[in-house]
Design a protein around this motif. Structure first.
Motif, mmCIF file in Angstrom:
data_model
loop_
_atom_site.group_PDB
_atom_site.id
_atom_site.type_symbol
_atom_site.label_atom_id
_atom_site.label_comp_id
_atom_site.label_asym_id
_atom_site.label_seq_id
_atom_site.Cartn_x
_atom_site.Cartn_y
_atom_site.Cartn_z
ATOM 1 N N LYS A 265 0.889 -1.386 0.109
ATOM 2 C CA LYS A 265 0.105 -0.069 0.077
ATOM 3 C C LYS A 265 0.889 1.155 0.044
ATOM 4 O O LYS A 265 2.001 1.322 0.706
ATOM 5 C CB LYS A 265 -0.629 0.046 1.159
ATOM 6 N N THR B 37 8.892 4.951 3.845
ATOM 7 C CA THR B 37 10.513 5.636 3.543
ATOM 8 C C THR B 37 10.733 6.507 4.849
ATOM 9 O O THR B 37 11.952 6.318 5.370
ATOM 10 C CB THR B 37 10.175 6.308 2.323
ATOM 11 N N VAL C 126 2.123 4.879 3.262
ATOM 12 C CA VAL C 126 1.808 4.624 4.556
ATOM 13 C C VAL C 126 3.261 5.134 5.621
ATOM 14 O O VAL C 126 2.882 5.186 6.696
ATOM 15 C CB VAL C 126 1.666 2.974 4.868
HETATM 16 N N1 LIG Z 1 4.052 9.676 11.315
HETATM 17 C C1 LIG Z 1 3.987 10.778 10.303
HETATM 18 N N2 LIG Z 1 3.498 11.921 10.673
HETATM 19 C C2 LIG Z 1 2.944 12.920 9.650
HETATM 20 N N3 LIG Z 1 3.595 12.686 8.411
HETATM 21 C C3 LIG Z 1 3.964 11.346 8.107
HETATM 22 C C4 LIG Z 1 4.331 10.567 9.081
HETATM 23 N N4 LIG Z 1 4.764 9.492 8.637
HETATM 24 C C5 LIG Z 1 5.027 9.740 7.183
HETATM 25 N N5 LIG Z 1 4.446 11.059 6.886
HETATM 26 C C6 LIG Z 1 4.541 11.612 5.703
HETATM 27 O O1 LIG Z 1 3.503 10.986 4.802
HETATM 28 C C7 LIG Z 1 3.999 11.142 3.449
HETATM 29 C C8 LIG Z 1 4.203 9.591 2.952
HETATM 30 O O2 LIG Z 1 5.189 9.049 3.655
HETATM 31 P P1 LIG Z 1 6.305 8.042 2.912
HETATM 32 O O3 LIG Z 1 6.808 8.551 1.588
HETATM 33 O O4 LIG Z 1 7.384 7.599 3.982
HETATM 34 O O5 LIG Z 1 5.249 6.919 2.627
HETATM 35 P P2 LIG Z 1 5.928 5.355 1.899
HETATM 36 O O6 LIG Z 1 5.094 4.443 2.475
HETATM 37 O O7 LIG Z 1 7.102 5.183 1.736
HETATM 38 O O8 LIG Z 1 5.183 5.696 0.528
HETATM 39 P P3 LIG Z 1 5.277 4.964 -0.960
HETATM 40 O O9 LIG Z 1 4.585 3.795 -0.947
HETATM 41 O O10 LIG Z 1 4.939 5.914 -2.072
HETATM 42 O O11 LIG Z 1 6.866 4.563 -1.020
HETATM 43 C C9 LIG Z 1 5.332 11.857 3.351
HETATM 44 O O12 LIG Z 1 5.108 13.202 3.071
HETATM 45 C C10 LIG Z 1 5.957 11.771 4.912
HETATM 46 O O13 LIG Z 1 6.527 12.868 5.215
#
Ligand SMILES: Nc1ncnc2c1ncn2[C@@H]1O[C@H](COP(=O)(O)OP(=O)(O)OP(=O)(O)O)[C@@H](O)[C@H]1O
Ligand SMILES: [Mg+2]
Length: 354
Positions: A15, A21, A18
């Motif tokens: 998904k 990263t 979430v």
């Molecule tokens: N606990 C949190 N509180 C606030 N913002 C958050 C939190 N965790 C992540 N974010 C923000 O949410 C967004 C998505 O996070 P991230 O890119 O890490 O997700 P991902 O699961 O790696 O996404 P993808 O599936 O596209 O790789 C980013 O802008 C990040 O800064």
């Protein structure tokens, strides 16, 4: 679990957005600050983690794509592909822990990056049926000592879709860490799909991988739905992930708060702890919209870094905990210290085989 695999953790969930990263990068930083040598492998072709940690045109140099493409085994991955994370992501040892530096100001770890690029899956697929094992080969084979031996922790940040890049990551790892949002039961669907994807690969390839943990991210304790979904996730994990022997599948302690400190630090391409320390020094916490409770993520990531170390280098954990306890965080980070204090004791004891 084979020694070759136990240092490597794939962070995966089927998904997007979430927080995989953000969580992976902050765990990596806290582990490095504790004195561990950490490699962040970006296996997401979109390269968000690479950009976050290198703060530069990472596509100018060689990337993981070149390593997994045909002929990649001839590259000197250590010398020519891996880079140090930029200064904003390196712990410093001239500051005490209390000010955001190394624990005890002594031993300091480093954070390295193996960046990705958009053509990764396409280039790896030119290897035909051996493509799936190509990241394993990068980390575990090669001339001289395997690359993985340079590190205490290797974290692989995966993309959300189950394509070749994610398959390569799973087959290079001994542990799986899943990150979920407590927003709806879509969370448990992401978990089911991730688990199914991983077990099918593991069975098909006779590969030894275990769930190391599940992190609930972006949790708001005052939202009833979050509390309900978090409980449902805990029940799902208890019912669906085996916890015996090497398999530590657990929800990792307190969830990561939903915090503007996290999204703002990520926008500034900094680990959360450094961003908060800089803001605290400049008297800008209020301006950042940061209140005391926003310090909690630092403690939570510290806690998760310890849990990760429990998987990949359990022999070092007692020493890390002792240093952490000997040099607590300052009053401005008091809430973070509470986060550390809430490390799930039974989990830690079980993981240590006590
Ligand atoms: N606990 C949190 N509180 C606030 N913002 C958050 C939190 N965790 C992540 N974010 C923000 O949410 C967004 C998505 O996070 P991230 O890119 O890490 O997700 P991902 O699961 O790696 O996404 P993808 O599936 O596209 O790789 C980013 O802008 C990040 O800064
Ligand atoms: Mg990501």
């Amino acid at each position: 679990m084979a020694d070759a695999l136990k240092k490597v953790v794939s962070v995966l969930l089927q998904k997007g957005g979430v927080g995989k990263t953000a969580v992976t990068a902050n765990i990596a930083f806290e582990a490095a600050r504790m004195g561990l040598n950490v490699l962040f492998v970006d296996s997401d072709p979109t390269g968000y983690g690479s950009e976050l940690l290198t703060n530069e045109g990472y596509l100018d140099g060689l990337t993981l794509s070149d390593c997994v493409a045909p002929g990649g085994e001839k590259l000197d991955v250590r010398g020519d592909v891996i880079r140090r994370a930029w200064g904003g992501w390196q712990p410093v040892n001239d500051l005490p822990w209390a000010d955001g530096g190394a624990l005890g100001g002594e031993q300091i770890g480093r954070l390295d990056v193996l960046p990705s690029d958009p053509a990764m899956s396409q280039r790896a697929s030119a290897n035909g049926s051996t493509a799936l094992r190509s990241l394993f080969k990068v980390l575990h084979r090669g001339a001289g000592a395997p690359l993985v031996e340079d590190y205490d922790v290797v974290l692989i940040d995966c993309q959300p879709s189950p394509d070749l890049a994610s398959q390569m990551s799973v087959l290079a790892s001994g542990w799986l860490l899943m990150v979920v949002l407590p927003e709806s039961m879509a969370a448990s669907r992401g978990l089911s799909l991730g688990l199914q994807f991983t077990s099918e690969l593991a069975v098909g390839w006779d590969h030894d991988i275990a769930v190391g943990g599940v992190v609930i991210n972006s949790f708001n304790a005052s939202t009833r739905e979050h509390r309900e979904v978090a409980n449902a996730i805990k029940i799902w994990v208890a019912d669906n992930i085996e916890a015996d022997g090497d398999v530590l599948g657990q929800v990792w302690g307190t969830p990561v708060s939903r915090s503007t400190a996290i999204s703002k630090a990520m926008s500034a391409k900094q680990p959360v702890s450094n961003a908060l320390i800089e803001a605290a020094r400049g008297g800008r916490l209020a301006q950042l919209g940061v209140t005391k409770t926003h310090h909690r993520p630092v403690g939570q990531f510290t806690h998760f870094a310890l849990n990760t170390a429990m998987l990949t280098c359990p022999e070092k954990v007692e020493g890390l905990k002792a240093r952490l306890e000997a040099e607590p965080m300052p009053p401005t980070m008091g809430a973070a210290l509470n986060g550390v204090a809430s490390v799930d004791k039974p989990f830690m004891a079980r993981a240590a085989g006590e």
